[in-house]
Write a protein that holds these residues in place. Structure first.
Motif, short mmCIF file in Angstrom:
data_model
loop_
_atom_site.label_atom_id
_atom_site.label_comp_id
_atom_site.label_asym_id
_atom_site.label_seq_id
_atom_site.Cartn_x
_atom_site.Cartn_y
_atom_site.Cartn_z
N ALA A 45 0.83 -1.20 0.00
CA ALA A 45 0.00 0.00 0.00
C ALA A 45 0.86 1.26 0.00
CB ALA A 45 -0.93 0.00 1.21
N ALA A 49 0.79 4.09 -2.89
CA ALA A 49 0.49 5.49 -2.61
C ALA A 49 1.63 6.39 -3.09
CB ALA A 49 0.25 5.68 -1.12
N ALA A 177 -8.49 6.07 1.64
CA ALA A 177 -8.13 4.66 1.79
C ALA A 177 -8.64 4.12 3.12
CB ALA A 177 -6.62 4.49 1.68
N ILE A 223 -4.56 -1.17 5.84
CA ILE A 223 -4.78 -0.59 4.52
C ILE A 223 -3.88 -1.33 3.53
CG2 ILE A 223 -4.50 1.48 3.10
CD1 ILE A 223 -5.08 3.14 5.59
N ASP A 227 -6.90 -1.01 -1.47
CA ASP A 227 -7.56 0.13 -0.85
C ASP A 227 -7.00 1.44 -1.39
OD1 ASP A 227 -9.05 -1.64 0.83
OD2 ASP A 227 -7.28 -1.81 2.13
N ILE A 228 -5.70 1.45 -1.67
CA ILE A 228 -5.08 2.63 -2.27
C ILE A 228 -5.60 2.84 -3.69
CG2 ILE A 228 -2.91 3.67 -3.03
CD1 ILE A 228 -3.24 3.61 -0.01
N ALA A 231 -9.01 4.28 -3.44
CA ALA A 231 -8.93 5.69 -3.04
C ALA A 231 -8.47 6.56 -4.20
CB ALA A 231 -7.99 5.84 -1.85
#
Length: 257
Positions: A45, A49, A177, A223, A227-228, A231
């Motif tokens: 993650a 990001a 996220a 996270i 999830d990133i 987001a």
């Protein structure tokens, strides 16, 4: 600001290869996430990001370079940043920074009283907890490294704005996220299917197939990379930039494992 035609594909020295190490280290990414949420951030993650943030800043720098080149200049100025956003509305990210930067004064609206006198903005109180704006200086080294990789130079004010945009964007990405994790991932926000460069984008999933794809893997305390990606689709509203960010985030992780 108005959107114009889609920008040309990135090519040549302007493009940062996904094989380059991201200028935004995972440790910095995790520090930003800690300011937002107590959730654990997985290694994948953090890399995703960092990659998404790098892609967004690369596109902004590329747009600013084009604006400067049109005027016969090489060094980037805040005016080039405004021109890049005006030409490509996809680049209008990190909006909370605009209220703090002299570059964007007058573009976010000025408040007047009944007699037509400008109402001064409220003094910002100092918070013990670092905000995205207060912590923007953490991104200066990464921004300068990214500029060098793009063979670009910028005045100090431009570096400041890129710092701020990166900080606010990544902070907002962290908040989204965390929300994705709390709300159950794809159950509410759908699924993300990034593609590798050179491949056509997959057709959208039929609406009746989404329930089968809605289960989120992992626990509600961590996270993850997916999830990133979810987001990212919330922060980047669509178009080439969002797809490029998703693709770079996926490729970058595979190349670091």
């Amino acid at each position: 600001m108005t959107a114009q035609s889609a920008r040309p594909e990135r090519s040549g020295p302007e493009t940062a290869s996904v094989m380059d190490v991201s200028p935004f280290k995972p440790s910095l990414v995790k520090a930003v996430f800690r300011d937002v949420t107590p959730m654990h951030v997985s290694r994948s993650a953090a890399w995703a990001a960092a990659s998404v943030t790098r892609t967004v800043l690369t596109e902004i720098i590329d747009g600013a370079r084009r604006a400067a080149a049109a005027e016969g200049r090489k060094k980037l100025t805040p005016g080039d940043l405004l021109s890049a956003i005006d030409r490509n509305v996809e680049l209008e990210v990190g909006g909370k920074w605009y209220d703090h930067s002299p570059t964007f004064q007058g573009l976010t609206g000025v408040l007047y009283d009944a007699e037509g006198v400008i109402v001064p903005s409220r003094k910002r109180s100092r918070s013990r907890k670092p905000s995205a704006v207060v912590g923007a200086h953490r991104f200066e080294a990464g921004v300068k490294k990214l500029l060098r990789s793009q063979r670009a130079t910028a005045v100090r004010a431009m570096v400041r704005d890129l710092d701020g945009i990166a900080s606010v964007f990544l902070t907002d990405l962290a908040r989204d996220a965390a929300m994705v994790v709390r709300e159950g991932g794809g159950k509410r926000f759908g699924t993300v299917t990034p593609v590798m460069s050179g491949e056509p984008a997959p057709p959208p999933f039929p609406k009746d197939s989404l329930p089968a794809l809605s289960a989120r893997r992992g626990d509600r305390r961590t996270i993850g990379r997916d999830d990133i990606l979810a987001a990212t689709t919330m922060q980047l509203f669509g178009g080439n930039l969002r797809q490029q960010a998703l693709t770079d985030a996926t490729q970058g992780w595979f190349l670091t494992t």
